[in-house]
Motif scaffolding. Structure first.
Motif, mmCIF file in Angstrom:
data_model
loop_
_atom_site.group_PDB
_atom_site.id
_atom_site.type_symbol
_atom_site.label_atom_id
_atom_site.label_comp_id
_atom_site.label_asym_id
_atom_site.label_seq_id
_atom_site.Cartn_x
_atom_site.Cartn_y
_atom_site.Cartn_z
ATOM 1 N N LEU A 91 32.263 11.970 -13.759
ATOM 2 C CA LEU A 91 32.039 11.035 -13.560
ATOM 3 C C LEU A 91 31.868 9.995 -12.712
ATOM 4 O O LEU A 91 31.802 8.959 -12.827
ATOM 5 C CB LEU A 91 34.165 10.777 -14.129
ATOM 6 N N SER A 92 31.663 10.117 -11.716
ATOM 7 C CA SER A 92 31.224 9.386 -10.794
ATOM 8 C C SER A 92 29.935 8.735 -10.047
ATOM 9 O O SER A 92 29.927 8.669 -9.791
ATOM 10 C CB SER A 92 31.864 9.761 -9.048
ATOM 11 N N VAL A 93 29.014 9.620 -11.763
ATOM 12 C CA VAL A 93 27.823 9.476 -11.521
ATOM 13 C C VAL A 93 27.729 7.565 -11.722
ATOM 14 O O VAL A 93 28.407 7.137 -13.407
ATOM 15 C CB VAL A 93 27.298 10.507 -12.306
ATOM 16 N N ASN A 108 24.717 15.857 -10.605
ATOM 17 C CA ASN A 108 26.300 16.030 -9.784
ATOM 18 C C ASN A 108 26.779 15.021 -8.485
ATOM 19 O O ASN A 108 26.195 13.742 -9.497
ATOM 20 C CB ASN A 108 26.511 16.443 -9.051
ATOM 21 N N ALA A 109 27.835 14.989 -8.207
ATOM 22 C CA ALA A 109 28.800 13.938 -7.602
ATOM 23 C C ALA A 109 28.570 12.506 -7.423
ATOM 24 O O ALA A 109 27.060 12.483 -5.995
ATOM 25 C CB ALA A 109 29.852 14.474 -6.891
ATOM 26 N N GLU A 110 28.463 11.643 -7.279
ATOM 27 C CA GLU A 110 28.404 10.063 -6.912
ATOM 28 C C GLU A 110 27.223 9.883 -6.550
ATOM 29 O O GLU A 110 26.191 8.943 -5.555
ATOM 30 C CB GLU A 110 28.605 9.441 -5.334
ATOM 31 N N THR A 111 25.786 10.857 -7.746
ATOM 32 C CA THR A 111 24.405 10.096 -7.592
ATOM 33 C C THR A 111 24.664 8.960 -7.963
ATOM 34 O O THR A 111 25.470 8.716 -9.227
ATOM 35 C CB THR A 111 23.380 11.337 -8.490
ATOM 36 N N ILE A 125 19.910 17.561 -10.752
ATOM 37 C CA ILE A 125 19.731 16.079 -9.869
ATOM 38 C C ILE A 125 21.149 16.443 -9.250
ATOM 39 O O ILE A 125 22.146 16.464 -9.610
ATOM 40 C CB ILE A 125 19.492 14.951 -10.213
ATOM 41 N N ASP A 126 21.202 16.596 -7.668
ATOM 42 C CA ASP A 126 22.631 17.153 -7.872
ATOM 43 C C ASP A 126 23.398 15.950 -6.356
ATOM 44 O O ASP A 126 23.398 14.775 -7.341
ATOM 45 C CB ASP A 126 22.337 18.285 -6.424
ATOM 46 N N HIS A 127 24.490 16.570 -5.785
ATOM 47 C CA HIS A 127 25.458 14.900 -5.617
ATOM 48 C C HIS A 127 24.327 14.212 -4.571
ATOM 49 O O HIS A 127 23.501 14.299 -3.861
ATOM 50 C CB HIS A 127 26.320 15.792 -4.478
ATOM 51 N N GLU A 128 24.693 12.914 -4.719
ATOM 52 C CA GLU A 128 24.583 11.373 -3.786
ATOM 53 C C GLU A 128 23.001 11.152 -3.289
ATOM 54 O O GLU A 128 22.685 10.881 -2.859
ATOM 55 C CB GLU A 128 25.097 11.849 -2.027
ATOM 56 N N CYS A 129 22.685 11.464 -4.719
ATOM 57 C CA CYS A 129 21.349 11.314 -4.843
ATOM 58 C C CYS A 129 20.375 9.852 -5.353
ATOM 59 O O CYS A 129 22.262 9.304 -6.026
ATOM 60 C CB CYS A 129 20.047 12.378 -5.708
#
Ligand SMILES: CC(=O)SCCNC(=O)CCNC(=O)[C@H](O)C(C)(C)COP(=O)(O)OP(=O)(O)OC[C@H]1O[C@@H](n2cnc3c(N)ncnc32)[C@H](O)[C@@H]1OP(=O)(O)O
Length: 200
Positions: A91-93, A108-111, A125-129
């Motif tokens: 949900l943070s993407v 994943n998170a914050e991408t 695609i993992d976190h914070e990309c």
């Protein structure tokens, strides 16, 4: 009245996008294509001019440079993102307009995903990309956390990128490449470990 949905580019890639739309209950009304020989595609009519009336558009052209050219030509149109019902997205993407996300993708998170990107089947695609505009992440490619991919770059099918890597703009990362070092703009990289074979 509900807005009509058009795909610019009557192509194999366009057919996959029709299926993405259908998975979330969006009906595609027609393709648009400059090739006047194309009349029907995947059972849908192919128009040779862009409708004047309101409508929602996705550019269904796989080539990143060509997709950018069309986006600049019809920049006054309203673009939508289409995300397959079987993609798993935090949900943070944030996913920007004109981007398509195929079945089996995990983000994943914050991408953050830019405009007019293709996140193709089963990509991870993992976190914070940070994925900039007009990027294509091919089927089964995997990006670890905190990877940056600059504008227009194509990550090839099955490529892997370790965490924290910066990949420049308008690069091509070959099928199956393993990227363990930053990649400068306009590079074509292949192999494991990835090596630059030419500049565009
Ligand atoms: C749903 C869909 O269809 S999505 C589309 C997904 N498509 C892709 O992922 C395609 C990715 N493209 C590639 O991997 C291409 O091979 C490219 C872009 C890396 C290179 O293509 P070209 O510029 O035409 O290079 P070319 O084929 O001439 O190869 C140059 C050299 O690199 C090697 N090479 C090319 N691709 C690769 C690769 N993926 N891995 C390892 N070596 C490679 C070739 O064997 C050749 O080596 P040689 O000089 O020793 O003979």
């Amino acid at each position: 009245m509900k807005n009509k949905t058009y795909l610019f580019g009557a192509s194999g890639h366009g057919k996959v996008i029709v299926d993405v739309a259908s998975s979330i209950g969006v009906v595609v009304n027609a393709f648009i294509d400059n090739d006047t020989k194309k009349i029907k595609c995947y059972g849908l009519p192919v128009l040779n001019t862009v409708p004047e009336n309101d409508g929602e558009f996705v550019i269904s052209i796989g080539n990143n440079e060509a997709r950018k050219k069309v986006a600049e030509t019809i920049r006054n149109k309203s673009f939508i993102a289409l995300i397959h019902s079987k993609a798993v997205i935090s949900l943070s993407v944030k996913i920007n307009k004109g981007t398509v996300v195929m079945a089996g993708v995990v983000i994943n998170a914050e991408t953050v995903i830019g405009k007019h990107c293709i996140i193709n089947t089963n990509a991870s695609i993992d976190h914070e990309c940070c994925i900039e505009d007009f990027v294509h992440i091919s089927p089964n490619a995997a990006l670890a956390g905190n990877v940056v991919v600059r504008e227009g770059t194509h990550i090839g099918i099955g490529a892997s990128v370790i965490q924290g890597i910066n990949i420049g703009k308008w690069c091509t990362i070959g099928a199956g490449a393993v990227i363990i070092k930053d990649v400068p703009d306009y590079s074509v990289v292949v192999g494991n470990p990835g090596r630059i074979i030419k500049k565009k």
